[in-house]
Design a protein around this motif. Structure first.
Motif, mmCIF file in Angstrom:
data_model
loop_
_atom_site.group_PDB
_atom_site.id
_atom_site.type_symbol
_atom_site.label_atom_id
_atom_site.label_comp_id
_atom_site.label_asym_id
_atom_site.label_seq_id
_atom_site.Cartn_x
_atom_site.Cartn_y
_atom_site.Cartn_z
ATOM 1 N N ALA A 170 -3.256 3.656 -1.078
ATOM 2 C CA ALA A 170 -3.247 4.969 -1.723
ATOM 3 C C ALA A 170 -4.133 5.952 -0.964
ATOM 4 O O ALA A 170 -3.754 7.108 -0.748
ATOM 5 C CB ALA A 170 -3.713 4.836 -3.174
ATOM 6 N N SER A 171 -5.286 5.494 -0.531
ATOM 7 C CA SER A 171 -6.184 6.364 0.245
ATOM 8 C C SER A 171 -5.546 6.731 1.572
ATOM 9 O O SER A 171 -5.643 7.874 2.033
ATOM 10 C CB SER A 171 -7.521 5.648 0.479
ATOM 11 N N GLY A 227 1.546 6.731 -8.908
ATOM 12 C CA GLY A 227 0.517 7.577 -8.331
ATOM 13 C C GLY A 227 0.946 8.188 -7.022
ATOM 14 O O GLY A 227 1.948 8.897 -6.954
ATOM 15 N N PRO A 251 1.581 -2.025 -7.745
ATOM 16 C CA PRO A 251 0.536 -1.537 -8.651
ATOM 17 C C PRO A 251 0.731 -0.055 -8.960
ATOM 18 O O PRO A 251 1.246 0.712 -8.148
ATOM 19 C CB PRO A 251 -0.749 -1.780 -7.848
ATOM 20 N N SER A 276 -2.791 9.344 1.006
ATOM 21 C CA SER A 276 -3.373 10.656 0.700
ATOM 22 C C SER A 276 -3.884 11.329 1.966
ATOM 23 O O SER A 276 -3.696 12.539 2.166
ATOM 24 C CB SER A 276 -4.512 10.500 -0.312
ATOM 25 N N VAL A 317 -1.179 2.447 -9.066
ATOM 26 C CA VAL A 317 -1.800 3.451 -8.206
ATOM 27 C C VAL A 317 -0.814 3.946 -7.155
ATOM 28 O O VAL A 317 -0.904 5.083 -6.677
ATOM 29 C CB VAL A 317 -3.080 2.879 -7.545
ATOM 30 N N VAL A 342 -4.562 -5.523 -5.726
ATOM 31 C CA VAL A 342 -5.056 -4.243 -6.230
ATOM 32 C C VAL A 342 -5.905 -3.551 -5.172
ATOM 33 O O VAL A 342 -5.766 -2.333 -4.949
ATOM 34 C CB VAL A 342 -5.863 -4.451 -7.523
ATOM 35 N N ALA A 343 -6.772 -4.318 -4.504
ATOM 36 C CA ALA A 343 -7.625 -3.730 -3.462
ATOM 37 C C ALA A 343 -6.791 -3.173 -2.321
ATOM 38 O O ALA A 343 -7.067 -2.081 -1.803
ATOM 39 C CB ALA A 343 -8.608 -4.777 -2.952
ATOM 40 N N GLU A 344 -5.762 -3.898 -1.941
ATOM 41 C CA GLU A 344 -4.910 -3.430 -0.851
ATOM 42 C C GLU A 344 -4.102 -2.199 -1.274
ATOM 43 O O GLU A 344 -3.893 -1.275 -0.471
ATOM 44 C CB GLU A 344 -3.972 -4.557 -0.416
ATOM 45 N N ALA A 345 -3.663 -2.173 -2.532
ATOM 46 C CA ALA A 345 -2.935 -0.998 -3.031
ATOM 47 C C ALA A 345 -3.849 0.224 -3.065
ATOM 48 O O ALA A 345 -3.421 1.336 -2.729
ATOM 49 C CB ALA A 345 -2.367 -1.289 -4.414
ATOM 50 N N ASP A 346 -5.111 0.044 -3.469
ATOM 51 C CA ASP A 346 -6.061 1.157 -3.468
ATOM 52 C C ASP A 346 -6.268 1.693 -2.057
ATOM 53 O O ASP A 346 -6.324 2.916 -1.841
ATOM 54 C CB ASP A 346 -7.405 0.705 -4.052
ATOM 55 N N ALA A 347 -6.369 0.783 -1.090
ATOM 56 C CA ALA A 347 -6.531 1.204 0.306
ATOM 57 C C ALA A 347 -5.287 1.943 0.788
ATOM 58 O O ALA A 347 -5.383 2.940 1.514
ATOM 59 C CB ALA A 347 -6.812 -0.014 1.184
#
Length: 511
Positions: free
Chosen positions: A45-46, A138, A132, A49, A134, A38-43
């Motif tokens: 995503a950033s 997303g 994930p 973007s 995101v 999840v942490a890697e997917a959030d990174a």
């Protein structure tokens, strides 16, 4: 194979929910994503973007192209967006694919998790995603009204719909509208359809694009038949649970779905050729039909009252069928058995991972051409590899080492995870079938035999109402023939439905 749509309007109820949960446990399907993933997917995503806000060198700005997506209703994991225009001597197809390769760091936690999952798994009221949300629903999904990173295919066709050139590169795109298949078909049929276009695309522009999709899709279907390929519009078996009541019906495939699928097939064929020319890649393969199966299929056609002239080949016959006709639908169900044994072929000529000699081992028999999976990277692992290879080859760059090193093991990963996903989908449908039929044990149903063993004592039957495909035992089973069957078992917990043929009374004689 028959496609299944499993949807819910409300919860499935405790008994079905327990059956689905038990099936997930039996198949050892993954649950929530681990925290490092999840942490890697959030990174990621950033990172995506930021890349859209400030595209790097060599990234094409294609936000002026009015792309649309066409998917099942409610879909959020949108892999593809399409635009078609007339060219100088034919057509220009632009096909934007979600840039999943840019999101996954080789060797990281997300990479390892997707290698373990292989594919998104679907069931009633549940979805076990490959990535994930995101990413999959997303910043990597080609949702309308927002800028997205994409791998943009440019494919030119001549006036007959024959490909003349193809390339893929990184781009930033903006989809204008998300259409369901039903909405797209309604527009094509001239119906007054309410569309959410984010005020970026007018109804007339959408209609014009869909008219071109119909024109190009029809041409590609004609070229498919010429090369000996075939697409089967088998009615989908659709399961729903509405207000706690399980329902089953057959949904007929809309024409726009076939035309849309032709764009995906076109892209997969273009990708396969790029990889073959580059000496590295992964193909989706399927062996040719066994002549004995073709002879059996001719017998089934005769039993169903379908005229099949000797001078008409199999693709030619399929082009005349209509899935709304029960006899034609049963024939198409039987015809899926012609093409079994689909697999993946990974090759890297420089690294000693060879291609088989001759065309046969490189082709997909139903498509009648080399073909690769590259259009659904949010939902299928292999597409990320194929896309990364094609982008590198088109740019004249080296294929990323991690992609190259992972090729050899990819066919087995896709095979095992695909079997698991298929088993879950089929098992969920079995449970819904049992729930629909539970109170009808002992009843007699009209059915069509789809498959039978050589003595004709075991097989599969198709019932139109409710829409059930199930095992049957008895005597005199013959593929394609109508029969009457009695329901003997409908067990939700065991996810089992069984029928038997009616016994034929012995003849009586006057003394």
């Amino acid at each position: 194979m028959t496609r299944h749509t499993l949807r819910l309007a409300t919860g499935p109820g405790a008994e079905l929910e327990a059956s689905f949960a038990a099936l997930r446990a039996e198949l050892e399907l993954p649950g929530d994503f681990p925290a490092p993933v999840v942490a890697e997917a959030d990174a990621a995503a950033s990172r995506l973007s930021a890349a859209v806000a400030a595209p790097g060198a060599g990234v094409l700005d294609a936000r002026d192209v009015p792309f649309v997506t066409i998917d099942p209703p409610g879909s959020m994991d949108l892999d593809q967006a399409v635009h078609i225009a007339r060219g100088t001597d034919g057509f220009v197809v632009r096909y934007a694919i979600a840039d999943v390769p840019a999101a996954v760091v080789p060797g990281g936690a997300l990479d390892a998790e997707t290698l373990a999952r292989g594919t998104t798994v679907y069931g009633p009221g549940t979805r076990i995603p490959l990535h994930p949300e995101v990413l999959s629903e997303g910043v990597a999904s080609l949702l309308p009204g927002v800028d997205r990173p994409a791998l943009l295919w440019d494919i030119t066709l001549d006036a007959r719909g024959v490909q003349t050139a193809a390339t893929v590169r990184r781009a930033v795109v903006r989809s204008r509208v998300r259409l369901s298949y039903m909405q797209a078909q309604a527009v094509l049929d001239g119906e007054d359809t309410r569309l959410d276009t984010h005020d970026e695309l007018g109804h007339d522009e959408i209609a014009s694009l869909l008219d071109l999709l119909r024109e190009v899709g029809t041409l590609r279907q004609e070229r498919e038949r010429e090369r000996g390929g075939v697409s089967l519009d088998v009615p989908e078996q659709e399961a729903a649970v509405v207000d706690g009541v399980p329902l089953l019906e057959f949904r007929h495939v809309l024409p726009v779905e076939g035309w849309n699928a032709q764009i995906s097939l076109l892209t997969g064929m273009a990708a396969a050729q790029i990889m073959l020319d580059g000496g590295i890649g992964i193909l989706r393969t399927l062996p040719p039909a066994d002549p004995r199966d073709l002879r059996r299929l001719r017998r089934a056609a005769a039993a169903l009252g379908i005229e099949w002239p000797r001078d008409v080949d199999y693709p030619g016959l399929v082009a005349t069928l209509d899935g709304r006709d029960p006899q034609h639908a049963a024939f198409m169900e039987e015809a899926t058995s012609l093409f079994r044994g689909a697999g993946y072929l990974a090759f890297d000529v420089e690294r000693g991972l060879p291609l088989p000699d001759g065309e046969g081992g490189r082709r997909h028999a139903a498509i009648a051409a080399p073909y690769a999976h590259v259009t659904a990277p949010l939902r299928r692992l292999v597409d990320r590899f194929g896309l990364a290879i094609c982008v590198a080859l088109c740019a004249g760059e080296d294929v990323p080492p991690a992609i190259r090193e992972g090729l050899a093991g990819l066919p087995e990963i896709m095979s095992s995870t695909g079997r698991r996903a298929g088993a879950f989908e089929r098992g969920c449908l079995d449970a819904v079938e049992a729930a629909v039929l539970r109170g009808r044990v002992g009843e007699v149903f009209d059915a069509v035999c789809l498959e039978a063993n050589e003595p004709g004592t075991k097989g599969e039957i198709l019932i139109a109402d409710p829409a059930v495909r199930a095992k049957v035992t008895g005597t005199g089973l013959e593929p394609g023939e109508r029969t009457k069957v009695r329901l003997t078992v409908a067990d939700v917990a065991a996810r089992t439905v069984r029928f038997e043929t009616l016994a034929v009374p012995a003849p009586t004689h006057d003394s």
